[in-house]
Design an enzyme around this catalytic site. Structure first.
Site, PDB file in Angstrom:
ATOM      1  CD  GLU A   1      37.635  35.823  43.256  1.00  0.00           C
ATOM      2  OE1 GLU A   1      38.829  35.610  43.024  1.00  0.00           O
ATOM      3  OE2 GLU A   1      37.062  35.350  44.259  1.00  0.00           O
TER       4      GLU A   1
ATOM      5  CG  ASP B   1      36.302  34.753  48.181  1.00  0.00           C
ATOM      6  OD1 ASP B   1      37.333  35.224  47.677  1.00  0.00           O
ATOM      7  OD2 ASP B   1      36.199  33.581  48.596  1.00  0.00           O
TER       8      ASP B   1
ATOM      9  CG  HIS C   1      44.251  38.595  47.645  1.00  0.00           C
ATOM     10  ND1 HIS C   1      43.272  39.143  46.833  1.00  0.00           N
ATOM     11  CD2 HIS C   1      43.728  37.457  48.157  1.00  0.00           C
ATOM     12  CE1 HIS C   1      42.206  38.363  46.872  1.00  0.00           C
ATOM     13  NE2 HIS C   1      42.456  37.343  47.679  1.00  0.00           N
ATOM     14  CG  ASP C   2      43.735  35.323  45.012  1.00  0.00           C
ATOM     15  OD1 ASP C   2      44.182  35.044  46.140  1.00  0.00           O
ATOM     16  OD2 ASP C   2      42.522  35.475  44.774  1.00  0.00           O
TER      17      ASP C   2
ATOM     18  CG  ASP D   1      37.207  39.787  50.190  1.00  0.00           C
ATOM     19  OD1 ASP D   1      36.372  38.995  49.735  1.00  0.00           O
ATOM     20  OD2 ASP D   1      38.379  39.878  49.764  1.00  0.00           O
TER      21      ASP D   1
END
Ligand code: GLC
Ligand code: CA
Length: 538
Positions: free
Chosen positions: A242, A200, A316-317, A99
């Site tokens: 993303e 990210d 995870h968000d 990431d």
């Protein structure tokens, strides 16, 4: 299979390292813990692991604030552990995706420590500065985690720009030296054998703060192409950008078939349909189901043959999907499987977030249990604005990022088998009923439904290239579609809600057996959360 397209058959599993498996009893998951669970992931049938950040970090945003891109945070292990993870995963045909957080660094990164020493420091221009006076920020931009996007540094008489927390200063991509440092670092990881990268908030790197532009800035795709040419194109990688702000037109650039930017886009249009439009994610609304189907249909049709999307419900968000849009009580297993079947029949690359394959549910926390910077800041902001705690808690239960971040449930033993020590965040007490061991022992578990879907994707080309047709668009309960190529037809029928509904008549599946379903027998109705997938040769 066309070599450049091999990854179109892949399925990616996301690990949130601090919550996956602790190996040394400090209550925090680590790389050695992940290595010890690779056999489990191999059994599920995944092709790659997206590891949320494990680089050195003060952990202000759980690793999304990197202070050294070329080292592992001691909390997670060492570079040697990382190399061992890459090698052990490779033995099982699993690649490791890192990431990369390149919109900002930590304020404890060497570059930033230098940058704030003086205006003529060579690193000063790696970040974004504006002259100013205390109390008079250059403009009104509000940071994602609350407060202004501008932070004053009195020694310099300047503000620096940060779209996230004050400890996450934005990098200045206009500086070619900064870009080159980033490319060198990416190449260093490629040489270490990583299998790709998740980028990210990559749509935020080309900001123009004076024009209030934070997302989709004018030079965005120029930077992507330059980065790709200098790094990704050297190797056979999976890269995923993303992009909260990508529409389908822009997504086609992200995932252009010539490989000039990334392999695929990771966008969120389907995931934002249960909040009051124009307000914050905490301002809850009932899911607009028809809009959900329209969004999926649009992305399926518009990217077909000219782009590539990611398929996901959880990360995870986001909260846990079975609690969010399924039923995490009496129909937990049925609805978890229904959501999996609906998603995994689509075109794109499926992502499974750790624990999703077990049907894990949202955390049932008290206000003081929340750890995430976004939740903690929201609590104090909303208290100040006069919201009462019950209201705040209602939003957190639905949307806090901590819902997905509670420790993975391995067994019914203490702390769900996650750690021998004290877990860094509360374990969901329902681990005694929902855990990997129980899933593996039950042939009818959510785990085996995911395993089946992954195997089907490998076996049938129609998952990758089939054209998409939605059925019953206006139906308030039914989620159904057909995928078709020259050889095969796939049909997915799903009842998205808890009332029994009529089953649409679709000739090709008459008298056929489903290849994946969440009720054992066929019926002439669709029972609560029932989902069936058929694949028929021509
Ligand atoms: C991305 C990450 C999120 C993080 C943010 C800032 O959206 O997924 O967890 O807080 O970027 O890096
Ligand atoms: Ca540990």
């Amino acid at each position: 299979m066309n070599r450049t397209n091999w990854w179109k058959h892949a399925v990616i599993y996301q690990i949130y390292p601090r919550s996956f498996q602790d190996s040394n009893g400090d209550g925090i998951g680590d790389l050695k813990g992940i290595i010890s669970r690779l056999d489990y992931l191999e059994k599920l049938g995944i092709d790659a692991i997206w590891l949320s950040p494990v680089c050195k970090s003060p952990q202000d945003d759980n690793g999304y604030d990197i202070s050294d891109y070329r080292d592992i945070d001691p909390m997670f292990g060492s570079l040697d552990d990382m190399e061992e993870l890459i090698a052990e995963a490779k033995k099982r045909n699993i690649r490791i995706l890192l990431d990369l957080v390149l919109n900002h660094s930590s304020d404890e990164h060497r570059w930033f420590l230098e940058a704030k020493k003086s205006k003529d420091n060579p690193y000063h221009d790696y970040y974004i500065w504006r002259d100013g006076e205390p109390g008079k920020a250059p403009n009104e931009l509000k940071a994602v985690f609350g407060g202004s996007m501008w932070e004053y540094v009195p020694e310099l008489g300047q503000y620096y720009f940060h779209q996230f927390s004050v400890k996450q200063p934005d990098l200045n991509w206009e500086n070619p030296r900064l870009r080159q440092e980033i490319y060198d670092m990416i190449n260093w990881w490629i040489d270490k054998g990583v299998g790709g990268f998740r980028m990210d908030v990559i749509d935020q790197i080309a900001k123009e703060p004076d024009q209030m532009i934070t997302i989709n800035g004018p030079r965005l795709h120029e930077y992507f192409r330059e980065m790709s040419k200098n790094t990704f194109q050297r190797a056979d990688l999976i890269t995923v950008g993303e992009a909260w702000g990508a529409d389908t037109e822009r997504a086609k650039l992200y995932s252009a078939p010539d490989g000039s930017e990334f392999s695929m886009v990771f966008q969120f249009e389907h995931i934002n349909l249960d909040q009051i439009p124009g307000q914050e994610k905490w301002d809850l609304a009932k899911l607009d189901f028809i809009a959900l189907k329209n969004v999926f249909e649009k992305w399926q049709k518009e990217l077909n043959g000219c782009g590539w999307n990611s398929l996901f419900w959880d990360n995870h968000d986001c909260p846990r999907i079975v609690s969010r849009w399924g039923n995490d009580r009496e129909y937990r297993k049925e609805s978890a499987k229904m959501l999996a079947i609906v998603l995994h029949g689509l075109q794109g690359t499926p992502y499974i977030f750790q624990g999703e394959e077990l049907g894990m549910t949202n955390a049932d926390f008290a206000i003081e249990d929340y750890k995430d910077i976004e939740s903690v800041n929201m609590i104090s902001e909303r208290r100040q604005k006069g919201y009462d705690d019950a209201d705040i808690l209602h939003s957190l239960h639905a949307k806090s990022r901590d819902n997905a971040r509670t420790p993975m449930h391995w067994t019914a033993e203490k702390n769900a088998g996650f750690t021998d020590g004290t877990p860094w965040i509360r374990v969901n007490p329902n681990y005694t009923q929902i855990n990997a061991q129980e899933n593996l022992e039950d042939p009818d578990s959510v785990f085996y439904c995911y395993q089946k879907l992954l195997a089907l994707r490998k076996a049938h080309e129609v998952f990758v290239d089939g054209d998409f047709t939605m059925i019953g668009k206006e139906d308030p309960n039914l989620f159904a579609y057909i995928r078709e190529n020259a050889e095969e037809t796939m049909v997915v029928l799903a009842n998205f809600y808890g009332d029994t509904i009529a089953r649409p008549a679709i000739e090709v599946i008459n008298g056929r057996q489903a290849v994946c379903a969440n009720y054992a027998d066929e019926a002439d109705v669709l029972r609560p959360y029932e989902a069936r997938m058929y694949v028929i040769g021509k």
